[in-house]
Write a protein that holds these residues in place. Sequence first.
Motif, PDB file in Angstrom:
ATOM      1  N   LYS A  32      54.976 -32.546  39.600  1.00  0.00           N
ATOM      2  CA  LYS A  32      54.513 -31.158  39.661  1.00  0.00           C
ATOM      3  C   LYS A  32      54.995 -30.376  38.438  1.00  0.00           C
ATOM      4  CE  LYS A  32      56.016 -30.605  43.963  1.00  0.00           C
ATOM      5  NZ  LYS A  32      56.303 -29.964  45.279  1.00  0.00           N
ATOM      6  N   ALA A  33      56.223 -30.629  38.008  1.00  0.00           N
ATOM      7  CA  ALA A  33      56.757 -29.932  36.836  1.00  0.00           C
ATOM      8  C   ALA A  33      55.986 -30.315  35.577  1.00  0.00           C
ATOM      9  CB  ALA A  33      58.241 -30.253  36.665  1.00  0.00           C
ATOM     10  N   ARG A  67      52.650 -28.515  35.654  1.00  0.00           N
ATOM     11  CA  ARG A  67      52.852 -27.098  35.333  1.00  0.00           C
ATOM     12  C   ARG A  67      53.054 -26.916  33.833  1.00  0.00           C
ATOM     13  NH1 ARG A  67      55.861 -26.885  40.265  1.00  0.00           N
ATOM     14  NH2 ARG A  67      57.783 -27.327  39.124  1.00  0.00           N
ATOM     15  N   LEU A  85      58.646 -31.434  29.266  1.00  0.00           N
ATOM     16  CA  LEU A  85      59.279 -30.283  29.908  1.00  0.00           C
ATOM     17  C   LEU A  85      60.016 -29.379  28.919  1.00  0.00           C
ATOM     18  CD1 LEU A  85      60.702 -31.864  33.181  1.00  0.00           C
ATOM     19  CD2 LEU A  85      58.464 -30.861  32.747  1.00  0.00           C
ATOM     20  N   GLU A 123      58.518 -33.827  42.610  1.00  0.00           N
ATOM     21  CA  GLU A 123      58.854 -32.600  41.886  1.00  0.00           C
ATOM     22  C   GLU A 123      58.689 -32.798  40.385  1.00  0.00           C
ATOM     23  OE1 GLU A 123      59.504 -29.593  43.057  1.00  0.00           O
ATOM     24  OE2 GLU A 123      59.067 -30.412  45.040  1.00  0.00           O
ATOM     25  N   THR A 124      59.004 -33.997  39.896  1.00  0.00           N
ATOM     26  CA  THR A 124      58.821 -34.280  38.472  1.00  0.00           C
ATOM     27  C   THR A 124      57.350 -34.201  38.098  1.00  0.00           C
ATOM     28  OG1 THR A 124      60.771 -35.712  38.435  1.00  0.00           O
ATOM     29  CG2 THR A 124      59.180 -35.997  36.663  1.00  0.00           C
ATOM     30  N   TYR A 173      63.752 -29.855  38.519  1.00  0.00           N
ATOM     31  CA  TYR A 173      62.520 -30.014  37.758  1.00  0.00           C
ATOM     32  C   TYR A 173      61.554 -28.907  38.132  1.00  0.00           C
ATOM     33  CZ  TYR A 173      62.738 -34.429  35.246  1.00  0.00           C
ATOM     34  OH  TYR A 173      63.015 -35.411  34.353  1.00  0.00           O
ATOM     35  N   GLY A 174      61.554 -28.568  39.437  1.00  0.00           N
ATOM     36  CA  GLY A 174      60.644 -27.535  39.898  1.00  0.00           C
ATOM     37  C   GLY A 174      60.901 -26.200  39.220  1.00  0.00           C
ATOM     38  N   ARG A 175      62.121 -25.944  38.755  1.00  0.00           N
ATOM     39  CA  ARG A 175      62.430 -24.701  38.061  1.00  0.00           C
ATOM     40  C   ARG A 175      62.443 -24.908  36.555  1.00  0.00           C
ATOM     41  NH1 ARG A 175      65.937 -24.631  42.423  1.00  0.00           N
ATOM     42  NH2 ARG A 175      67.694 -25.393  41.220  1.00  0.00           N
ATOM     43  N   GLY A 176      61.955 -26.067  36.106  1.00  0.00           N
ATOM     44  CA  GLY A 176      61.805 -26.303  34.683  1.00  0.00           C
ATOM     45  C   GLY A 176      63.069 -26.695  33.965  1.00  0.00           C
TER      46      GLY A 176
END
Length: 611
Positions: free
Chosen positions: A122-123, A126, A341, A119-120, A3-6
């Motif tokens: 934060k994603a 973003r 996302l 992480e979800t 998730y952090g990398r989309g």
Amino acid sequence: MSYGRGALLAGADIGTTRDARTLRVGLGVMFRGCAESPVAAAVAIGAGSVNAACMVLAAKAVGWGTEHVVVASFDEGRFLPGAAAAGALFVLAVSLLRILTIIFRGVATGTVQFRNEAETRKAIVRAYLRLGISWHRRRPAGQLVSRAVSDAETAWDPMQHFPFAVGMSVMLLLVMLDIGLIDPWLALVAAILIPLVFAANLLYQRVLAPRARAAQRERALVSGLAHEAVAGRQVIRTLGITDGEITRFAAAADASRAANRRMGNAGAVFDPAIELMPPLAALLILAIGVDRVEGGHLGVGALVEVIYLLITTAIPLNIIARFLGVLPLGVAGHTRVEDVLTATERPAHGHRGADAGPRGASVALEGVGFGYRGSAERAAVRELSLDIRPGAVVAVVGATGAGKSTLLSLLAHLVEADLGVVALNGVDTRQLAPDAVRRDTALVTQNAFLFADTVRANVTLGAQATDADLHRALRIAAADEFVARLPEGPDTVLDADAQLSGGQRQRIALARAVFRRPGLLLLDDATSALDPLVERSVVDALRAEYAGDERRTTVVLVGHRAATVALADTVVFLAGGRVLARGRHAELLDTEPAYAALLGAYRAEDSADTL
């Protein structure tokens, strides 16, 4: 996958998930989530599997004790302390190992679950910050908050059961193997029971999946209405619609309760049926096993071990049922997260830089047209062409709906032009890196947003700054005097106790923009909440800062008061999304009747306000 990398945890299928695919998609999500914390996931699943093996060993200990302690004691007519001690030590060792595996599994599972949950979130945030204004305008703020809070949590709720469910699946395989080695006829009964229970669980999941999606939608609606009630509390009270809003929220809460109740009703039917199957199978095993013992094909201890194993299978079957029960709700949460996302409606950007020169940024618009998507309204701006030299001060004037705010959003690259080119320092904004635009551009809107932090933090945004730099920004925004009167001066926290007027909030927001010394300063009616006298002091400070020979910032401002407009070198008069005229303020007053009428109306309004 991260998730952090989309990337997508659920894969491409999740957006079209249906009842028959929920299990496959949900398991894929769980395994991908484990891949994000491989060590913790391996510990959790390994501990769960060892725990399962311990449960089978416990059954063997009971069977061994029955055969070698109870039955043997009856046969010999005396108690056998050695055998009893060995059996007790066996049971104690297995129990201690189970306790350790439960601890390790719980800690490791929490690590996997809450890391993915964080992480979800934060994603999602973003993505919110990348997506353009058009996307946000079509979605209520309360539902967006629900995506980052409730949906992110719900999406990973199944993870708390997943390692345990994997371990219990291992236990079922071990149970089948153990019973098969003991007696093939008893293994046949177990082979019929366990698939039946799995079939019941899959049916449960199919019934629950649509109810889970409905419950999640209703939960998001309740969250949105709660956000509206808090954000709009003053409007609700002053308009006297409190009772109506309470009724509206109560209806949503009742709908959410009904949706959750439908989920609970499904569990109330399936859970007892699933839990009843192992005891019934144990009775059947007992009936068959007695005959096998009398025929000499099976020992009493072995029969007790099989019955114990079948009764114990109620535990793994219950765990698996619990996991399958929350999985549809988790998949529904992931579906809603993925909607954010995978959203692609955001301003395009590249990797180029375009730093402003020593006299500020240059701006050029060529044939620009833009309309907010999903709106039935006409285009906000059309055929718009402007050329703003570095260091210029340009005022944008027009009636409501003329396209003034949209023009500033285009310059700040918050939205992307449908037609034409918007260039900053000679580079198309679609080719600029996001940091390049943000570094050289500062936008102040009429709705000033302040963080729940100190005045200093709101102005500097965490940047290293001297008191002189802070005081300069506050002075230009005419905020230095009222900030000095706050309880802790610039170190006063702007929470609910720090009652600031709308004009004071605007001045702090203006100081924040000025502090950055941007190459392009965009002021969207940034003094609308100020009275004429305070606005005059702000305008004078801005003139002193930006109208001298040593200009280092290009200023584009939206204003309607003559004092603000007079600050500009050039005035751009918009009407219907087009440039109707441009020139100096005095020239337009003489040559453009519509401009003179608009400014005259605002002057009359200001005069009335001062009476």
